[in-house]
Write a protein that holds these residues in place. Structure first.
Motif, PDB file in Angstrom:
ATOM      1  N   GLY A 148      -3.471   3.754  10.963  1.00 22.75           N
ATOM      2  CA  GLY A 148      -2.272   3.664  12.112  1.00 22.75           C
ATOM      3  C   GLY A 148      -1.018   4.442  11.288  1.00 22.75           C
ATOM      4  N   ILE A 149      -0.790   4.420  10.023  1.00 20.97           N
ATOM      5  CA  ILE A 149       0.216   5.070   9.322  1.00 20.97           C
ATOM      6  C   ILE A 149      -0.100   6.475   8.953  1.00 20.97           C
ATOM      7  CG2 ILE A 149       1.447   5.098   7.153  1.00 20.97           C
ATOM      8  CD1 ILE A 149       2.249   2.818   8.956  1.00 20.97           C
ATOM      9  N   LEU A 150      -1.302   6.728   8.629  1.00 22.06           N
ATOM     10  CA  LEU A 150      -1.895   8.054   8.754  1.00 22.06           C
ATOM     11  C   LEU A 150      -1.584   8.815   9.895  1.00 22.06           C
ATOM     12  CD1 LEU A 150      -5.139   7.989   6.625  1.00 22.06           C
ATOM     13  CD2 LEU A 150      -3.077   8.789   5.663  1.00 22.06           C
ATOM     14  N   LYS A 176       0.881  -1.055  -0.097  1.00 25.01           N
ATOM     15  CA  LYS A 176       0.061   0.121   0.141  1.00 25.01           C
ATOM     16  C   LYS A 176       0.917   1.163   0.023  1.00 25.01           C
ATOM     17  CE  LYS A 176      -1.824  -1.869   3.657  1.00 25.01           C
ATOM     18  NZ  LYS A 176      -2.594  -2.323   4.906  1.00 25.01           N
ATOM     19  N   LEU A 177       0.328   2.173  -0.789  1.00 24.79           N
ATOM     20  CA  LEU A 177       1.072   3.734  -0.515  1.00 24.79           C
ATOM     21  C   LEU A 177       0.207   4.383   0.324  1.00 24.79           C
ATOM     22  CD1 LEU A 177       2.209   4.291  -4.283  1.00 24.79           C
ATOM     23  CD2 LEU A 177       3.729   3.430  -2.395  1.00 24.79           C
ATOM     24  N   ILE A 178       0.413   4.979   1.281  1.00 24.15           N
ATOM     25  CA  ILE A 178      -0.301   5.755   2.298  1.00 24.15           C
ATOM     26  C   ILE A 178       0.347   7.049   2.355  1.00 24.15           C
ATOM     27  CG2 ILE A 178      -1.224   6.143   4.569  1.00 24.15           C
ATOM     28  CD1 ILE A 178      -0.930   2.889   4.829  1.00 24.15           C
ATOM     29  N   TYR A 179      -0.182   8.148   2.203  1.00 21.38           N
ATOM     30  CA  TYR A 179       0.190   9.542   1.897  1.00 21.38           C
ATOM     31  C   TYR A 179      -0.576  10.615   2.532  1.00 21.38           C
ATOM     32  CZ  TYR A 179      -3.041  10.643  -1.576  1.00 21.38           C
ATOM     33  OH  TYR A 179      -4.358  10.801  -2.333  1.00 21.38           O
ATOM     34  N   ARG A 180       0.026  11.765   2.855  1.00 21.67           N
ATOM     35  CA  ARG A 180      -0.711  12.959   3.298  1.00 21.67           C
ATOM     36  C   ARG A 180       0.075  14.197   2.553  1.00 21.67           C
ATOM     37  NH1 ARG A 180      -3.775  13.767   7.778  1.00 21.67           N
ATOM     38  NH2 ARG A 180      -4.099  11.742   9.350  1.00 21.67           N
TER      39      ARG A 180
END
Length: 220
Positions: A112-114, A89-93
């Motif tokens: 959790g990563i966010l 997964k790619l998790i981003y802000r």
């Protein structure tokens, strides 16, 4: 596990890159480019993670492919080879001019990563007092140190911002103390050079004995 942490600006210029797998430089650059293009084309109202389809067991022991949203089915073969196939997964802000992207496997929680990205950004903001893109450029060593207090070896180490800031400040004090000790010898030599010694006679006559005193300044 966290496979990589990428921070780049709105033009795709990398500002922080940390891979937790050994990869050739050209592969890393290709991953950064393709990750940027994947994230850039997403609208702000879309969720902040992309997930590839992965196989799931069904009745009879067969496998079926879980279908993800259309925009999540376009990662390149380069990205898939990095994260062990399609199970990543790619998790981003997106903050102002910077994208913070965490590339993780399926064992990590999206929320959790966010939250972890938020902790990392808030810690940067507290350490640099209103952090901006230039801080990541001119204080790269400190940024990497802060990141190491949050994630090490692809595993989450600390999520408490106050603990992270305390560790960073303690390290900064230690570095300043070591810098002062290393500079002490040079300061001592400089102080000796600046001492105004009384004039010493160059020749001393004792009866028939003549003693020539060397010029001490050549040893300073």
């Amino acid at each position: 596990m966290i496979n990589a942490i990428l921070v780049f600006n709105n033009h795709g210029k990398p500002r922080l890159v940390r891979f937790y797998q050994h990869l050739a430089e050209e592969v890393q650059q290709q991953i950064i480019r393709e990750t940027f293009h994947l994230v850039l084309k997403r609208d702000d109202h879309i969720c902040n993670f992309l997930e590839c389809g992965r196989a799931h067991p069904v009745a009879g022991g067969a496998l079926r492919q879980r279908v993800s949203p259309p925009e999540a089915l376009h990662p390149s073969s380069c990205l898939r080879s990095l994260f062990g196939g399609s199970d990543y997964k790619l998790i981003y802000r997106h903050y102002a001019t910077l994208y913070f992207v965490f590339c993780v496997d399926s064992s990590e929680s999206e929320l959790g990563i966010l939250d972890l990205i938020q902790v990392f950004v808030e810690t940067l903001d507290k350490c640099f007092e209103n952090v901006c893109e230039l801080d990541l450029i001119f204080h790269m060593d400190k940024v990497h140190h802060i990141l190491q207090e949050v994630v090490i070896g692809g595993m989450v180490l600390e999520t408490n911002m106050n603990e992270i800031v305390a560790q960073v400040e303690a390290q900064s004090k230690l570095e300043k103390a070591e810098g002062g000790l290393s500079a002490a010898p040079s300061r001592a030599v400089s102080a000796v050079k600046n001492i105004n010694l009384p004039e010493i006679p160059r020749n001393i006559n004792i009866g028939d004995i003549n003693i020539k005193v060397p010029n001490l300044s050549q040893f300073m």
